[in-house]
Enzyme design. Structure first.
Site, PDB file in Angstrom:
ATOM      1  N   TYR A 158       2.942   6.918  14.052  1.00 39.04           N
ATOM      2  CA  TYR A 158       1.524   6.879  14.430  1.00 39.04           C
ATOM      3  C   TYR A 158       0.634   6.694  13.201  1.00 39.04           C
ATOM      4  CZ  TYR A 158      -2.824   8.390  16.729  1.00 39.04           C
ATOM      5  OH  TYR A 158      -4.109   8.461  17.230  1.00 39.04           O
ATOM      6  N   LYS A 162      -1.950   3.525  12.313  1.00 42.02           N
ATOM      7  CA  LYS A 162      -3.389   3.711  12.113  1.00 42.02           C
ATOM      8  C   LYS A 162      -3.815   3.344  10.689  1.00 42.02           C
ATOM      9  CE  LYS A 162      -4.225   5.058  16.297  1.00 42.02           C
ATOM     10  NZ  LYS A 162      -5.019   4.218  17.224  1.00 42.02           N
TER      11      LYS A 162
END
Length: 250
Positions: A158, A162
């Site tokens: 994740y 990002k």
């Protein structure tokens, strides 16, 4: 008082059936945008967002696509253009988490998070960008995360997605700056959504201890920033990483 420069413009919000996406879609509709509410599997929830927008006098329709699949993205954008015209506002909000320590992380967990969060941003942006360039106006607003700057154990996939979105935002902003197209990324901190609802009391206490304001945000905090960046008054803001996180990134 709101700048009504978004009146009548077409906005595509990905992952808009719940959470941040829902709040963003409704807020843009309040400013007069015609909103395409993207969803993947939550058809009923997307229909509820459309109903909420129509109930306040706005225009919206739901459109299904898995943003990690390029053919589905292309079909979605065609449907948006046929319904409301080319998207002048794109909010890349669709995203997932699949947390695990790296040594235990499966290939599937890595690829699925990267595919949706990062590749989905690329596919959707590319699909709408040509018409923005032709019209010499556009707003691309990416929804990142504070962990893209801070990192977080158990979230290497994740965090990587990002962090990559930050680089994507900065590079693209330079490519299209002369066409009156702005590209920015909002990095939310911990916000009261379905994701944070599953945190244990111990986890909540930990994260509250590292937020200077001492509380989680809410979806409207993010939606208001999206709405500001979508307006003409934000025309000189591009390539920026804007943290809406109660001070976590300080």
């Amino acid at each position: 008082m709101d700048d009504r420069s978004t009146e009548g413009k077409t906005a595509l919000v990905t992952g808009a059936s719940k959470g941040l996406g829902r709040a963003i879609a409704i807020r843009l509709a309040e400013l007069g945008a015609r909103v395409a509410v993207n969803y993947n599997s939550s058809q009923d929830a997307a229909a509820e967002v459309v109903a909420a927008i129509e109930g306040m006098g706005g225009e919206a329709f739901s459109v299904r696509a898995d943003v990690s699949k390029v053919d589905e993205v292309k079909a979605m954008v065609v449907e948006v253009e046929e319904t409301y015209g080319p998207a002048g506002i794109l909010v890349n909000n669709a995203g997932i988490i699949s947390d695990q320590l790296l040594m235990r992380m499966s290939d599937e967990a890595w690829h699925r998070v990267i595919d949706i969060n990062l590749h989905g941003t690329f596919y959707c942006t590319r699909a709408v960008l040509r018409n923005m360039v032709r019209s010499r106006w556009g707003r691309i607003i990416n929804i990142g995360s504070v962990v893209g700057e801070r990192g977080n154990p158990g979230q290497t996939n994740y965090t990587a997605s990002k962090a990559a979105m930050i680089g994507f935002t900065k590079a693209l902003s330079k490519e299209v700056a002369t066409r009156s197209i702005t590209v920015n990324i909002i990095n939310p901190g911990y916000v009261e959504t379905e994701t944070t609802a599953v945190l244990t009391d111990q986890q909540r206490d930990h994260w509250l201890s590292v937020i200077p304001q001492g509380h989680f945000g809410d979806a409207d905090d993010i939606a208001h920033m999206v709405a500001f960046l979508a307006q003409e008054r934000a025309k000189y803001i591009t390539g920026q990483v804007i943290c809406v996180d109660g001070g976590m990134a300080v």
